[in-house]
Motif scaffolding. Sequence first.
Motif, mmCIF file in Angstrom:
data_model
loop_
_atom_site.group_PDB
_atom_site.id
_atom_site.type_symbol
_atom_site.label_atom_id
_atom_site.label_comp_id
_atom_site.label_asym_id
_atom_site.label_seq_id
_atom_site.Cartn_x
_atom_site.Cartn_y
_atom_site.Cartn_z
ATOM 1 N N ILE A 186 0.841 -1.202 0.000
ATOM 2 C CA ILE A 186 0.000 0.000 0.000
ATOM 3 C C ILE A 186 0.875 1.250 0.000
ATOM 4 N N ALA A 187 1.911 1.266 0.826
ATOM 5 C CA ALA A 187 2.815 2.414 0.876
ATOM 6 C C ALA A 187 3.519 2.603 -0.465
ATOM 7 N N TYR A 188 3.929 1.503 -1.091
ATOM 8 C CA TYR A 188 4.579 1.583 -2.398
ATOM 9 C C TYR A 188 3.614 2.152 -3.438
ATOM 10 N N ASP A 189 2.386 1.666 -3.454
ATOM 11 C CA ASP A 189 1.399 2.166 -4.406
ATOM 12 C C ASP A 189 1.163 3.666 -4.224
ATOM 13 N N HIS A 190 1.094 4.117 -2.970
ATOM 14 C CA HIS A 190 0.907 5.544 -2.700
ATOM 15 C C HIS A 190 2.120 6.355 -3.157
ATOM 16 N N MET A 241 4.497 10.092 -7.040
ATOM 17 C CA MET A 241 5.537 10.389 -8.016
ATOM 18 C C MET A 241 4.920 10.723 -9.369
ATOM 19 N N LEU A 242 3.948 9.940 -9.797
ATOM 20 C CA LEU A 242 3.340 10.165 -11.101
ATOM 21 C C LEU A 242 2.555 11.474 -11.142
ATOM 22 N N GLU A 243 2.014 11.899 -10.016
ATOM 23 C CA GLU A 243 1.276 13.157 -9.983
ATOM 24 C C GLU A 243 2.202 14.356 -10.142
#
Length: 91
Positions: A31-35, A40-42
Amino acid sequence: YWFGVPAAVAGWIRSKLGHAPLPDDEAERQIAYDHSVQAMLETEGYEATARYDVDEDTLLGRRLISMGSSLDRSASSPSGQNPSPDEIRTR
């Protein structure tokens, strides 16, 4: 234990048992990695986002990356305001 069980039966048993749930620490890490990836992508441009999401070796991937690059260089800024002439020259 599986030695005397036919392969078809072993496959059926595995499909019914399913996978064990992830340990809490691994689920939290994912979950932390996905966030962190989302954050980063934002902050990145459209080209960087396309490079992360698509396969560059396909025609579609190359086209999407090219479109992202064009959007990054477009005259409109992300805030919706037109950039100053100095900003356009530096792009």
